[in-house]
Design an enzyme around this catalytic site. Structure first.
Site, mmCIF file in Angstrom:
data_model
loop_
_atom_site.group_PDB
_atom_site.id
_atom_site.type_symbol
_atom_site.label_atom_id
_atom_site.label_comp_id
_atom_site.label_asym_id
_atom_site.label_seq_id
_atom_site.Cartn_x
_atom_site.Cartn_y
_atom_site.Cartn_z
ATOM 1 N N ASP A 145 0.835 -1.202 0.000
ATOM 2 C CA ASP A 145 0.000 0.000 0.000
ATOM 3 C C ASP A 145 0.868 1.250 0.000
ATOM 4 O OD1 ASP A 145 -2.092 1.770 0.211
ATOM 5 O OD2 ASP A 145 -2.456 1.398 2.337
ATOM 6 N N GLU A 179 -2.271 10.629 -0.541
ATOM 7 C CA GLU A 179 -3.520 9.861 -0.593
ATOM 8 C C GLU A 179 -3.932 9.424 0.793
ATOM 9 O OE1 GLU A 179 -5.929 6.066 -0.972
ATOM 10 O OE2 GLU A 179 -4.031 6.485 0.037
ATOM 11 N N ASP A 208 -4.511 0.412 -6.561
ATOM 12 C CA ASP A 208 -4.165 0.655 -5.159
ATOM 13 C C ASP A 208 -4.231 -0.675 -4.410
ATOM 14 O OD1 ASP A 208 -3.752 1.637 -2.639
ATOM 15 O OD2 ASP A 208 -5.390 3.080 -2.669
ATOM 16 N N HIS A 295 -1.331 -0.827 6.630
ATOM 17 C CA HIS A 295 -0.985 0.360 7.420
ATOM 18 C C HIS A 295 -0.116 0.020 8.630
ATOM 19 C CE1 HIS A 295 -4.303 3.316 5.828
ATOM 20 N NE2 HIS A 295 -3.505 2.860 4.893
#
Length: 447
Positions: A145, A179, A208, A295
């Protein structure tokens, strides 16, 4: 991919393109209503996209990983790792012959960067755009990501250069900044684009997170032509896809969609868990997130499924080649026509003449023009209907015992806005009385 958002916007603009090369039945053709006198006699058909090298795509990921390691462990907005990532991609594109532009913006008190790359040639009024966000979260290197999407778009662009590809449409690529802070970079680009320039963008493709370690194969449910292009590609590999729902509105396609630009894209999943049915369909582990390192600091080069990355990268190249070749949709005002004669039996069963409409998006026009040429010795005997692809009939002409003239040569207007444009449309004609004969000479629809 950015943090969850409630963005959900309607897409009403169809993907426009040049003249379509379509196989029709004998006597059936699609032609532009207003041909360009300077157009070439033959229309170039789409070339097959190259098979992208997984080794090359992963080499870009290795560079993104090194950049993060050399710059505090991430490539986030406002951090040196993001600017170094922009510099890396730009250098590759400059060497490959692209015209590159770095667009600056400010967010959270820090300078952000969008990198835009244009490939020379193609119609300046027909732009096909592909992009991915280049920033990571502050927690890690962001290799899935969104190093994965960034690397695939970069390698697709470099493949365009290696092939010296000459598409009908103008190709543009982008790597977005910030983003992860709420689509800041792509919003800045779209919001600062003049209306005339927005209207030239006929499709935006977003990539993405396309290498998740426990991958799914998700396709954006937005523009139907773009969606079908991706679905058909994966179907050719024997892979069932699903509509992407986890990240809808959460990535850089959203600003384009909000501006009325057709969008589409690919996704392999983030924090949502893979179901048993999905594991049976795609492999992997049910009950586990598509990307357990979403993340997180563990989103490293070890957090990539090579097969998913390879397939999705090739799908990206396939879409760029297919949708830029000018074979997606006929221009507005195209006439779909069948000139094959169809005999109308005297006082007999109804007969039909058919045209296949393809390459359109959305519904038929509210003022669909239906051209009818019927040769007949007593037109008052004739009942004429337009039959939509779903079987709905629209009465064009009723029987009239007092209408003794010959032939039916006219254009009717039908509100067909409730019908899907693509499919087989039919002109149905029946002679309801004896002693007169004729035939359907031609049937045409103007879309």
């Amino acid at each position: 991919m950015s943090l969850p958002s409630s963005l959900r916007m309607s897409s009403t603009v169809a993907l426009a393109a040049g003249l379509v090369v379509t196989a029709f039945a004998p006597g059936v053709q699609a032609v532009p209503a207003l041909p360009d006198a300077h157009a070439p006699a033959a229309v170039t058909t789409a070339l097959a996209a190259p098979d992208l090298s997984l080794t090359n795509v992963k080499a870009h990921l290795t560079q993104f990983s090194k950049i993060a390691a050399d710059n505090g462990g991430n490539r986030a907005h406002g951090r040196p790792g993001h600017k170094a990532s922009v510099d890396y991609v730009k250098a590759k594109l400059d060497a490959a012959g692209f015209t590159t532009t770095v667009q600056q913006f400010t967010s959270n008190g820090a300078t952000g960067y969008n990198l835009i790359a244009d490939w020379p040639g193609g119609s300046p009024d027909q732009v096909l755009f592909a992009g991915a966000h280049l920033d990571s979260v502050t927690e890690g290197a962001g290799i899935n990501d969104n190093g994965s999407g960034s690397a695939a778009v970069l390698e697709t662009a470099l493949a365009v250069s290696r092939a010296q590809y000459k598409p009908a449409k103008h190709l543009r690529f982008a790597w977005w900044g910030a983003e992860e802070l709420g689509l800041v970079g792509s919003k800045h680009y779209v919001n600062n684009l003049p209306t005339t320039e927005r209207s030239k963008i006929k499709g935006y493709l977003n990539f993405d997170m396309i290498g998740s370690p426990n991958p799914g194969y998700f396709v954006y449910d937005d523009d139907p032509v773009i969606e079908k292009t991706f679905k058909d590609y994966f179907a050719g590999l024997g892979i069932q896809t699903e509509i992407e729902t986890e990240g809808d509105g959460r990535s850089d396609h959203a600003p384009f969609k909000s501006a009325g630009i057709p969008v589409g894209g690919l996704f392999t999943g983030a924090s949502s868990k893979k179901t048993a049915a999905q594991a049976q369909k795609w492999g992997g582990t049910s009950g586990q997130s598509f990307d357990r390192c979403y993340h997180s600091s563990c989103d490293t080069t070890a957090n990539i499924d090579d097969t998913a990355l390879d397939r999705n990268s090739d799908a990206a190249a396939h879409a760029v080649w297919t949708l830029s070749a000018g074979t997606t949709a006929p221009p507005a005002g195209t006439v779909f026509e069948n000139t094959a004669d169809v005999a109308v039996p005297d006082n007999g069963a109804a007969v039909t003449s058919a045209v296949d409409v393809s390459g359109r998006t959305g519904n038929a026009p509210a003022a669909l023009k239906v051209g009818v040429d019927i040769v007949h010795t007593y037109r008052g005997d004739l009942v004429v209907d337009l039959v939509a692809p779903d079987g709905t009939a629209y009465r064009l002409k009723d029987r009239s015992g007092t209408d003794s003239a010959d032939d039916v040569r006219t254009t009717y207007t039908v509100d067909a806005s409730g019908e899907t444009a693509n499919g087989t449309w039919k002109l149905k004609v029946q002679d309801t009385s004896a002693q007169d004969t004729g035939y359907i000479d031609a049937f045409r629809l103007t879309f």
